[in-house]
Design an enzyme around this catalytic site. Structure first.
Site, PDB file in Angstrom:
ATOM      1  N   PRO A  70       1.484  -0.534 -11.725  1.00 45.14           N
ATOM      2  CG  PRO A  70       3.055  -2.247 -11.505  1.00 45.14           C
ATOM      3  CD  PRO A  70       2.838  -0.911 -12.140  1.00 45.14           C
TER       4      PRO A  70
ATOM      5  CB  CYS B 169      -2.148  -4.904  -4.766  1.00 43.58           C
ATOM      6  SG  CYS B 169      -0.692  -5.891  -5.091  1.00 43.58           S
TER       7      CYS B 169
ATOM      8  CB  ALA C 243       1.613  -7.776  -7.996  1.00 41.44           C
TER       9      ALA C 243
ATOM     10  CD  GLN D 278       4.314  -5.675 -10.783  1.00 36.68           C
ATOM     11  OE1 GLN D 278       3.432  -5.665  -9.941  1.00 36.68           O
ATOM     12  NE2 GLN D 278       5.376  -4.892 -10.712  1.00 36.68           N
TER      13      GLN D 278
ATOM     14  CE1 TYR E  75       5.186  -8.462  -1.941  1.00 34.01           C
ATOM     15  CE2 TYR E  75       5.794  -6.612  -3.326  1.00 34.01           C
ATOM     16  CZ  TYR E  75       5.035  -7.143  -2.287  1.00 34.01           C
ATOM     17  OH  TYR E  75       4.144  -6.338  -1.612  1.00 34.01           O
TER      18      TYR E  75
ATOM     19  NE  ARG F  51       7.492  -0.977 -10.651  1.00 39.00           N
ATOM     20  CZ  ARG F  51       6.518  -0.188 -10.209  1.00 39.00           C
ATOM     21  NH1 ARG F  51       5.817  -0.518  -9.140  1.00 39.00           N
ATOM     22  NH2 ARG F  51       6.212   0.934 -10.838  1.00 39.00           N
TER      23      ARG F  51
ATOM     24  CG  LEU G 277       6.000  10.575  -3.754  1.00 37.39           C
ATOM     25  CD1 LEU G 277       6.878  11.043  -2.605  1.00 37.39           C
ATOM     26  CD2 LEU G 277       4.527  10.827  -3.435  1.00 37.39           C
TER      27      LEU G 277
ATOM     28  N   GLY H 292       1.067   6.121  -9.861  1.00 39.23           N
ATOM     29  CA  GLY H 292       0.266   5.230  -9.040  1.00 39.23           C
ATOM     30  C   GLY H 292      -0.871   5.983  -8.388  1.00 39.23           C
ATOM     31  NE  ARG H 293       1.421   6.831  -3.479  1.00 45.26           N
ATOM     32  CZ  ARG H 293       2.436   7.125  -2.677  1.00 45.26           C
ATOM     33  NH1 ARG H 293       2.250   7.170  -1.373  1.00 45.26           N
ATOM     34  NH2 ARG H 293       3.627   7.379  -3.175  1.00 45.26           N
TER      35      ARG H 293
HETATM   36  C1  FNR Z   1       1.341  -0.213  -5.135  1.00 44.69           C
HETATM   37  N1  FNR Z   1       2.550  -0.471  -5.746  1.00 44.69           N
HETATM   38  C2  FNR Z   1       2.740  -1.636  -6.430  1.00 44.69           C
HETATM   39  N2  FNR Z   1       3.895  -1.851  -7.106  1.00 44.69           N
HETATM   40  C3  FNR Z   1       4.052  -2.937  -7.859  1.00 44.69           C
HETATM   41  O1  FNR Z   1       5.103  -3.098  -8.477  1.00 44.69           O
HETATM   42  N3  FNR Z   1       3.057  -3.874  -7.960  1.00 44.69           N
HETATM   43  C4  FNR Z   1       1.873  -3.736  -7.294  1.00 44.69           C
HETATM   44  O2  FNR Z   1       0.965  -4.543  -7.464  1.00 44.69           O
HETATM   45  C5  FNR Z   1       1.728  -2.611  -6.446  1.00 44.69           C
HETATM   46  N4  FNR Z   1       0.605  -2.437  -5.696  1.00 44.69           N
HETATM   47  C6  FNR Z   1       0.361  -1.218  -5.103  1.00 44.69           C
HETATM   48  C7  FNR Z   1      -0.886  -0.966  -4.515  1.00 44.69           C
HETATM   49  C8  FNR Z   1      -1.171   0.295  -4.022  1.00 44.69           C
HETATM   50  C9  FNR Z   1      -2.525   0.570  -3.433  1.00 44.69           C
HETATM   51  C10 FNR Z   1      -0.190   1.312  -4.076  1.00 44.69           C
HETATM   52  C11 FNR Z   1      -0.494   2.700  -3.579  1.00 44.69           C
HETATM   53  C12 FNR Z   1       1.044   1.052  -4.601  1.00 44.69           C
HETATM   54  C13 FNR Z   1       3.548   0.601  -5.898  1.00 44.69           C
HETATM   55  C14 FNR Z   1       3.156   1.511  -7.066  1.00 44.69           C
HETATM   56  O3  FNR Z   1       3.152   0.806  -8.297  1.00 44.69           O
HETATM   57  C15 FNR Z   1       4.133   2.688  -7.180  1.00 44.69           C
HETATM   58  O4  FNR Z   1       5.413   2.191  -7.482  1.00 44.69           O
HETATM   59  C16 FNR Z   1       4.183   3.513  -5.911  1.00 44.69           C
HETATM   60  O5  FNR Z   1       2.880   3.739  -5.398  1.00 44.69           O
HETATM   61  C17 FNR Z   1       4.878   4.852  -6.139  1.00 44.69           C
HETATM   62  O6  FNR Z   1       4.214   5.609  -7.122  1.00 44.69           O
HETATM   63  P1  FNR Z   1       3.172   6.801  -6.743  1.00 44.69           P
HETATM   64  O7  FNR Z   1       1.993   6.179  -6.071  1.00 44.69           O
HETATM   65  O8  FNR Z   1       3.906   7.738  -5.829  1.00 44.69           O
HETATM   66  O9  FNR Z   1       2.830   7.412  -8.062  1.00 44.69           O
HETATM   67  C1  536 Z   2       4.109  -0.306  -2.200  1.00 41.49           C
HETATM   68  N1  536 Z   2       3.370  -1.538  -2.365  1.00 41.49           N
HETATM   69  C2  536 Z   2       3.757  -2.392  -3.314  1.00 41.49           C
HETATM   70  C3  536 Z   2       3.069  -3.537  -3.613  1.00 41.49           C
HETATM   71  C4  536 Z   2       1.800  -3.848  -2.893  1.00 41.49           C
HETATM   72  C5  536 Z   2       1.730  -3.154  -1.573  1.00 41.49           C
HETATM   73  C6  536 Z   2       2.133  -1.705  -1.650  1.00 41.49           C
HETATM   74  C7  536 Z   2       3.561  -4.431  -4.653  1.00 41.49           C
HETATM   75  O1  536 Z   2       4.612  -4.187  -5.207  1.00 41.49           O
HETATM   76  N2  536 Z   2       2.819  -5.477  -4.969  1.00 41.49           N
HETATM   77  C8  536 Z   2       5.588  -0.516  -2.027  1.00 41.49           C
HETATM   78  C9  536 Z   2       6.449   0.320  -2.688  1.00 41.49           C
HETATM   79  C10 536 Z   2       7.815   0.196  -2.514  1.00 41.49           C
HETATM   80  C11 536 Z   2       8.308  -0.802  -1.698  1.00 41.49           C
HETATM   81  C12 536 Z   2       7.446  -1.658  -1.052  1.00 41.49           C
HETATM   82  C13 536 Z   2       6.076  -1.505  -1.199  1.00 41.49           C
END
Ligand code: FNR
Ligand code: 536
Length: 374
Positions: free
Chosen positions: A23, A25, A57, A99, A181, A229, A300, A322-323
């Site tokens: 997930p 944002c 989210a 989510q 959160y 999560r 990662l 994610g990324r």
């Molecule tokens: C996130 N992440 C995130 N996690 C989550 O639980 N809900 C969310 O809405 C978001 N939003 C979000 C936005 C953006 C732009 C990023 C880069 C990350 C965290 C994401 O789901 C993931 O757990 C982390 O980015 C680590 O995984 P990667 O990116 O290393 O594969």
């Molecule tokens: C990464 N992010 C998580 C978000 C949105 C902003 C970016 C989310 O869960 N909605 C993050 C990873 C781990 C801990 C904090 C933030």
């Protein structure tokens, strides 16, 4: 044989492979409503071969949005725009998940590319709530402690959101209890300083999450999977710990949670996190082994062989990217080619598929005409 490309059955839902869109944002909604951005962004990742696409989210109450541009599911008006996106994802053979989230004290903040910290009331900011009246960091909103009816409304808000998610065509729900959160704020002693039944002891700190799981499981159909999560650790002394994560995960299975998605961090602005490839996989592995529940690994994970080894080694049942999936929506199709597995290329793109990754029934068409027009 590839473990990454084996299906995963969760209740009556079968994910076609073990690759999920984590997930993320998008900060692209108006009034919480899904729009063309969400259709193209999430739809592209279903076309790209992810077996599960988890929507970002999505706020169960308007005041639970991280930013004014968050996706939401706090009213019935949110259902139809979401349903347009889930229908497309399903048409591509992927499963749509959502989510459900409440940001608590990390609500009413600017989207990342518009500065940082609190959105002031004059710019559309709103009052925020938390387990205790402790701000996350400088420039974050000062929260009010949740009590009485407002606290009792939280599990109900998640349940109402789950009911709407079903109407919108989702086949999987994940509760966001990570990243600092609201639900994680109750878990962590850093943010939860209450001395009532929702704070203090481990049993009291996990209570709001357990009540929320029970409320959601009460409305979410028995044939559909429910995920949670968690942040396995706050990465600071005196914070939420991996041992507590394992103990909590043991309590979630019997309440009808099918899989724990294991992330970390988000409670403490000053935490030092030792980032490295797959740095959170060990937590998913511990939860899976010690709590006896399916897990997802995230963080990662960027290489096909890395993802394959995580699943093949029994460290997690599912990998979330994610990324890397922002960089390359077709990562699952490329990973299949790298692992020598036939993958579900969309018919429209078959003429571009590498030879090794074609399914037998489509190979004639894809390989025909020696690659010229035709
Ligand atoms: C996130 N992440 C995130 N996690 C989550 O639980 N809900 C969310 O809405 C978001 N939003 C979000 C936005 C953006 C732009 C990023 C880069 C990350 C965290 C994401 O789901 C993931 O757990 C982390 O980015 C680590 O995984 P990667 O990116 O290393 O594969
Ligand atoms: C990464 N992010 C998580 C978000 C949105 C902003 C970016 C989310 O869960 N909605 C993050 C990873 C781990 C801990 C904090 C933030």
């Amino acid at each position: 044989m590839s473990a990454l490309f084996q299906p995963l059955a969760l209740r009556d839902v079968t994910l076609p492979n073990r690759i999920a869109v984590s997930p993320m944002c998008q900060y692209a909604a108006h009034d919480g409503l899904a729009n063309d951005w969400h259709l193209v962004h999430l739809g592209s990742r279903a076309v790209g071969g992810a077996g599960l696409v988890i929507f970002e989210a999505s706020a169960v109450l308007a005041e639970g949005r991280i930013s004014p541009q968050d996706l939401g599911i706090w009213s019935d008006a949110h259902v139809a725009p979401l349903a347009r996106v889930t229908a497309f994802i399903r048409s591509q053979g992927a499963v749509a998940g959502i989510q459900l989230a409440h940001a608590g004290r990390k609500a009413s903040t600017r989207r990342p590319w518009s500065g940082s910290g609190e959105v002031p009331p004059a710019e559309g900011g709103w009052p925020v709530v938390a387990p205790s009246a402790i701000a996350f960091a400088d420039h974050y909103p000062q929260p009010a402690a949740l009590d009485g009816a407002a606290l009792a409304a939280i599990p109900q808000a998640f349940a109402d959101a789950a009911r709407r998610a079903l109407a919108a065509g989702f086949e999987l729900v994940e509760l966001h209890a990570a990243h600092g959160y609201l639900l994680h704020q109750f878990l962590s002693p850093l943010s939860n300083r209450r001395n009532d039944g929702y704070g203090g002891s481990f049993d009291h700190r996990i209570r709001l999450l357990l009540e929320t799981v029970e409320a959601v499981r009460g409305v979410w159909p028995a044939h559909l999977p429910l995920l949670v999560r968690l942040s396995a650790t706050d990465w600071v002394d005196g914070g939420w710990s991996v041992d507590e994560t394992v103990a909590l995960a043991r309590r979630l299975g019997p309440l009808g949670v099918d899989l724990v998605d294991v992330s970390s961090g988000g409670s403490a602005a000053q935490a030092a996190i030792p980032l490295a490839p797959g740095y959170q996989v060990g937590f998913a592995e511990r939860v899976r082994a010690e709590a006896g529940i399916a897990t997802a690994a995230v963080g990662l994970i960027t290489e096909a062989r890395q993802a394959e080894a995580i699943v093949a080694g029994g460290r997690a049942d599912l990998v979330l990217l994610g990324r890397e999936l922002l960089r390359d929506p077709y990562w699952p199709l490329h990973a299949a080619a790298e692992l020598g597995v036939a993958a579900g290329w969309p018919a429209q793109y078959l003429r571009a598929a590498p030879h090794g990754s074609l399914q037998r029934d489509t190979a004639d068409y894809a390989l025909g005409e020696a690659g010229q027009g035709g």
